[in-house]
Design a protein around this motif. Structure first.
Motif, short mmCIF file in Angstrom:
data_model
loop_
_atom_site.label_atom_id
_atom_site.label_comp_id
_atom_site.label_asym_id
_atom_site.label_seq_id
_atom_site.Cartn_x
_atom_site.Cartn_y
_atom_site.Cartn_z
N HIS A 75 37.65 41.05 38.00
CA HIS A 75 35.99 41.09 38.16
C HIS A 75 36.17 40.49 39.70
CE1 HIS A 75 35.06 41.03 33.95
NE2 HIS A 75 35.95 40.12 33.77
N ASP A 121 35.53 42.15 27.33
CA ASP A 121 35.48 43.05 28.32
C ASP A 121 36.21 43.72 28.84
OD1 ASP A 121 35.88 40.31 28.98
OD2 ASP A 121 35.37 40.46 30.84
N HIS A 122 37.47 43.63 28.25
CA HIS A 122 38.72 44.17 28.65
C HIS A 122 39.11 45.23 27.44
CE1 HIS A 122 39.10 42.08 32.36
NE2 HIS A 122 38.32 41.18 31.81
N HIS A 125 44.04 41.79 28.59
CA HIS A 125 44.12 40.62 27.79
C HIS A 125 43.07 40.83 26.93
CE1 HIS A 125 41.03 39.45 31.06
NE2 HIS A 125 40.59 38.63 30.23
N ASP A 150 42.15 38.64 34.60
CA ASP A 150 41.07 37.76 34.98
C ASP A 150 41.71 36.66 35.97
OD1 ASP A 150 39.04 39.53 34.12
OD2 ASP A 150 38.58 38.18 32.44
ZN LIG Z 1 36.90 39.54 32.17
#
Ligand SMILES: [Zn+2]
Length: 277
Positions: free
Chosen positions: A210, A67-68, A63, A167
């Motif tokens: 995560h 952080d991805h 997505h 996520d």
């Molecule tokens: Zn994330």
């Protein structure tokens, strides 16, 4: 360090928010999903992969959140995919001149300085309605939904019984709704949980974006836990959820108050529209 979680499926976990990068071994090389955060960690992953005689032949971002979307030169120049909607969202966000500044504002400086933005967000959108990642390896089904972020994909590696959930379904992070891009954040989240519930029986290993890896017994439990949280949020009641509070912040100062913030934003929506969405 790579850790095998199923045949031909390995995980590389970041120190940042227990982010899980997923390696799927294919016939001519590996598929790499959500590669990681810190430059040093991705360099370590690249060297682990070459130690296994693997090159990366395809990448995938679940997505369009920062952080991805990172990458490292050592991982090579394979095509990096996402859903059409994911790629369009990234294009849109990166088209402004100040995207780096606005991202930097969200990330504490001690973390930001360990991140390289050089190859950030270079995602090719797969045509809408694409159901499998185009690559030479185990079939990976794309389960697209609009919870958490536009064009979010959960990936089901069917032959291995592995769900890469992006996520959602984390034992450390509460559901974070997409309160900016959609008119129906609550309903979108519940719809996504129903989609995942529909494949729950096929899942032996659950890999959240995560947090820790879950076994088959964790799948329905985490779906139920996420749903209960979203219901509580919708009803503005107090969620009896161990993930709310300091434990959900990893001791960092960038995530605290997520629950309170979501409550406030939904209350504003209800005031405006008569419904939280
Ligand atoms: Zn994330």
């Amino acid at each position: 360090m790579l850790r095998q979680v199923a045949e031909g499926v390995l995980i590389h976990q970041s120190e940042f928010c227990q982010s899980n990068a997923v390696v799927v071994e294919g016939r001519a090389g590996a598929l790499l999903i959500d590669p990681g955060i810190y430059g040093s960690e991705m360099a370590c992953l690249a060297s682990d992969l070459s130690g296994l005689g693997q090159t990366v032949v395809a990448g995938f971002s679940t997505h369009p959140h920062w952080d991805h979307l990172l990458w490292h030169a050592g991982l090579g120049a394979a095509p990096r995919y996402g859903t059409a909607r994911c790629a369009a969202t990234i294009r849109d966000r990166l088209s402004g001149p100040h995207w780096k500044d606005s991202l930097a504002g969200m990330i504490p400086p001690d973390i930001a300085e360990q991140i390289s933005w050089d190859l950030f967000g270079l995602i090719t959108g797969l045509p809408a309605e694409t159901t499998r990642i185009p690559w030479d390896g185990p079939q990976v089904r794309i389960i697209e939904h609009q919870a958490h972020a536009p064009g979010h994909a959960a990936l089901l590696i069917e032959e291995r019984g592995v769900l890469v959930a992006g996520d959602m379904l984390s034992e450390v992070l509460i559901p974070m709704l997409d309160l900016n891009d959609t008119a129906e954040p609550i309903e979108n989240y519940l719809a996504a949980l129903r989609l995942l519930e529909g494949v729950a029986g096929d899942i032996g290993v659950l890999v959240p974006g995560h947090g820790s890896i879950g076994g088959a017994d964790q799948v329905r439990a985490r779906i139920d836990q996420d749903r209960a949280y979203v219901h509580a949020l919708r009803d503005a009641s107090v969620p009896g959820d161990p993930r709310v509070g300091p434990s959900a912040t990893f001791g960092k100062d960038w995530l605290p108050g997520v629950h309170e913030r979501q409550l406030q934003q939904l209350a504003r929506r209800t005031e405006r529209d008569g419904t939280p969405g």
